[in-house]
Design a protein around this motif. Sequence first.
Motif, PDB file in Angstrom:
ATOM      1  N   PHE A  51      -8.106 -56.546 -35.851  1.00 59.11           N
ATOM      2  CA  PHE A  51      -7.054 -56.727 -36.169  1.00 59.11           C
ATOM      3  C   PHE A  51      -6.875 -55.523 -36.523  1.00 59.11           C
ATOM      4  O   PHE A  51      -5.599 -54.706 -36.820  1.00 59.11           O
ATOM      5  CB  PHE A  51      -6.196 -57.832 -36.383  1.00 59.11           C
ATOM      6  N   GLY A  52      -8.174 -54.783 -37.071  1.00 51.13           N
ATOM      7  CA  GLY A  52      -8.067 -54.093 -38.254  1.00 51.13           C
ATOM      8  C   GLY A  52      -7.601 -54.342 -39.253  1.00 51.13           C
ATOM      9  O   GLY A  52      -7.698 -55.695 -40.412  1.00 51.13           O
TER      10      GLY A  52
ATOM     11  N   SER B  44     -10.546 -60.761 -45.468  1.00 54.79           N
ATOM     12  CA  SER B  44     -10.086 -60.012 -44.383  1.00 54.79           C
ATOM     13  C   SER B  44      -9.234 -59.044 -44.934  1.00 54.79           C
ATOM     14  O   SER B  44      -9.296 -58.272 -44.327  1.00 54.79           O
ATOM     15  CB  SER B  44      -9.209 -61.427 -43.266  1.00 54.79           C
ATOM     16  N   LEU B  45      -8.489 -59.491 -45.916  1.00 56.66           N
ATOM     17  CA  LEU B  45      -7.626 -58.731 -46.796  1.00 56.66           C
ATOM     18  C   LEU B  45      -8.205 -57.153 -47.139  1.00 56.66           C
ATOM     19  O   LEU B  45      -9.449 -57.357 -47.631  1.00 56.66           O
ATOM     20  CB  LEU B  45      -7.152 -59.671 -47.805  1.00 56.66           C
ATOM     21  N   ARG B  46      -6.913 -56.042 -47.411  1.00 55.12           N
ATOM     22  CA  ARG B  46      -8.036 -54.915 -47.336  1.00 55.12           C
ATOM     23  C   ARG B  46      -7.619 -54.479 -48.797  1.00 55.12           C
ATOM     24  O   ARG B  46      -6.699 -55.499 -49.703  1.00 55.12           O
ATOM     25  CB  ARG B  46      -6.428 -54.153 -47.088  1.00 55.12           C
ATOM     26  N   HIS B  47      -8.465 -53.266 -49.685  1.00 51.71           N
ATOM     27  CA  HIS B  47      -8.063 -53.896 -50.946  1.00 51.71           C
ATOM     28  C   HIS B  47      -6.268 -53.413 -51.657  1.00 51.71           C
ATOM     29  O   HIS B  47      -5.721 -52.221 -50.472  1.00 51.71           O
ATOM     30  CB  HIS B  47      -8.796 -52.160 -51.340  1.00 51.71           C
ATOM     31  N   GLY B  48      -5.673 -54.557 -52.398  1.00 55.49           N
ATOM     32  CA  GLY B  48      -4.509 -54.617 -52.657  1.00 55.49           C
ATOM     33  C   GLY B  48      -4.027 -55.124 -51.882  1.00 55.49           C
ATOM     34  O   GLY B  48      -2.660 -55.110 -52.489  1.00 55.49           O
TER      35      GLY B  48
ATOM     36  N   VAL C 228       2.283 -60.230 -37.427  1.00 60.87           N
ATOM     37  CA  VAL C 228       1.916 -61.580 -37.482  1.00 60.87           C
ATOM     38  C   VAL C 228       0.327 -61.857 -36.786  1.00 60.87           C
ATOM     39  O   VAL C 228       0.296 -61.780 -35.829  1.00 60.87           O
ATOM     40  CB  VAL C 228       2.882 -62.828 -37.385  1.00 60.87           C
ATOM     41  N   ILE C 229      -0.075 -62.365 -37.491  1.00 62.61           N
ATOM     42  CA  ILE C 229      -1.663 -62.502 -36.867  1.00 62.61           C
ATOM     43  C   ILE C 229      -1.540 -64.175 -37.095  1.00 62.61           C
ATOM     44  O   ILE C 229      -1.614 -65.197 -38.646  1.00 62.61           O
ATOM     45  CB  ILE C 229      -2.776 -62.558 -37.955  1.00 62.61           C
ATOM     46  N   ALA C 230      -1.047 -65.201 -36.135  1.00 67.75           N
ATOM     47  CA  ALA C 230      -0.884 -66.890 -36.625  1.00 67.75           C
ATOM     48  C   ALA C 230      -2.210 -67.035 -36.326  1.00 67.75           C
ATOM     49  O   ALA C 230      -2.620 -66.828 -35.543  1.00 67.75           O
ATOM     50  CB  ALA C 230       0.721 -67.108 -35.057  1.00 67.75           C
TER      51      ALA C 230
ATOM     52  N   LEU D 142     -13.678 -65.063 -39.495  1.00 62.60           N
ATOM     53  CA  LEU D 142     -13.472 -63.709 -40.702  1.00 62.60           C
ATOM     54  C   LEU D 142     -13.773 -62.481 -39.285  1.00 62.60           C
ATOM     55  O   LEU D 142     -12.900 -61.848 -39.764  1.00 62.60           O
ATOM     56  CB  LEU D 142     -14.252 -63.712 -41.958  1.00 62.60           C
ATOM     57  N   LYS D 143     -14.753 -63.419 -38.343  1.00 60.56           N
ATOM     58  CA  LYS D 143     -15.178 -61.824 -37.733  1.00 60.56           C
ATOM     59  C   LYS D 143     -13.693 -61.974 -36.559  1.00 60.56           C
ATOM     60  O   LYS D 143     -13.585 -60.603 -36.371  1.00 60.56           O
ATOM     61  CB  LYS D 143     -16.276 -62.094 -36.523  1.00 60.56           C
ATOM     62  N   SER D 144     -13.034 -62.850 -36.870  1.00 57.78           N
ATOM     63  CA  SER D 144     -12.352 -63.016 -35.578  1.00 57.78           C
ATOM     64  C   SER D 144     -10.894 -61.818 -36.782  1.00 57.78           C
ATOM     65  O   SER D 144      -9.805 -61.091 -35.874  1.00 57.78           O
ATOM     66  CB  SER D 144     -11.823 -64.295 -34.796  1.00 57.78           C
ATOM     67  N   LEU D 145     -11.077 -62.317 -37.340  1.00 58.60           N
ATOM     68  CA  LEU D 145      -9.618 -61.108 -38.676  1.00 58.60           C
ATOM     69  C   LEU D 145     -10.076 -60.261 -38.539  1.00 58.60           C
ATOM     70  O   LEU D 145      -8.728 -59.213 -38.136  1.00 58.60           O
ATOM     71  CB  LEU D 145      -8.946 -62.444 -39.332  1.00 58.60           C
ATOM     72  N   GLN D 146     -10.807 -60.091 -38.659  1.00 55.18           N
ATOM     73  CA  GLN D 146     -11.356 -58.514 -38.916  1.00 55.18           C
ATOM     74  C   GLN D 146     -11.197 -57.951 -37.673  1.00 55.18           C
ATOM     75  O   GLN D 146     -11.308 -56.303 -37.425  1.00 55.18           O
ATOM     76  CB  GLN D 146     -12.559 -58.497 -39.830  1.00 55.18           C
TER      77      GLN D 146
END
Length: 367
Positions: free
Chosen positions: A251-252, A277-281, A212-214, A245-249
């Motif tokens: 985390f991979g 920030s979400l991956r494809h799909g 989880v990313i809270a 967005l940068k902070s979220l990214q």
Amino acid sequence: MASQQGLPKTHRALVLTSTDEPPEVKVIPTPQPGPGSAIVKVEAANIISYSKNIYNGTRKYSFPMPLVIGTSGLGRVAAIGPDAVLLEPGQLVFIDCFVRGRDDPGSAFLLGVHEGNTEASKKLMRGEWRDATYAEYAKLPLENLYPLNESLLGSKFEYGIEDLQDISRLLVPYGGLSDIGLKAGETIVITPATGPFGSAAVKVALAMGARVIAMGRNAEILKNLAAKNERVETVQITGDMLADLKSLQAFGMIDAYFDISPPEASESMHFKSCILSLRHGGRVSLMGGLKGELNIPIRAILQKDLMLKGKWMYSRQDVKDLIKLIEIGVLKLGDRKAEKFALEDWEKAFDAAFNSSATGAGAVLVP
């Protein structure tokens, strides 16, 4: 049939006659069971954190009056209708406030809180299922009563009513997380993770096996969430979309995003940060009660094949599945005690629930 099952002729209930006046504890006739229903002696009825703003008219919720107010809770079956085949008097049950039409599950309302958004749902609340659980006894649909394994929950886990009352809070985010098929090993952003339902989403997602990313604005609460579990990362919302967005990214790869923002958050930039920030799909579950329209990055949604799903509450199967998670010990209770209040102390109880975000404790009415 009711008299044979020992129901009293009258009982005490918290009745709202106008949002311009406070509710009152009144003595009213005890409801009687019929086909498709059961009467429950209420052990504890939950209080939503913003309950006082529902019943004083601040939140413009639609419901008939006079009304025995209330929501989900716990109780013991006191009397059953002639067609009940599973429930028995004396059983401890979870009371689900999300009532659906039997011939149209899409017609749904929140018992004692909101009459829904269709004429069919309004018919249900204004008729057979008008009164709720801030009362000594409540009449409920059979399908809204879920038996709990009391010997297991009480003997093995030593859960009391003050622990089990948290089922209703955990159920709400479970509905959204289940709806987007959250899997063990996935990473999900949860925002705002600092309120009663957001923190419940963190707990449920961890029990489902996710990282989880809270995300939220309250740094102290975020710090406490991270300290409780090594699978929790945190991001403080700054209002700067690109910075967040940068902070979220950092985390991979992020698989999913769950949001349960309050009404006033529709202009917040965190929605865009989280979606981008979400991956494809990737998948998005939106459960918040926003007042306005949401501005979403449609180009990124198309290019990344993202799935956006709205969810109001949960399914009946979700209720059964969440109870299973608790009964087998995967989802632990006991870290959020509820302060108990008598019906006459409803005002103190509503204030305690309102402050639950800061205190971390809930509140229940014990008729």
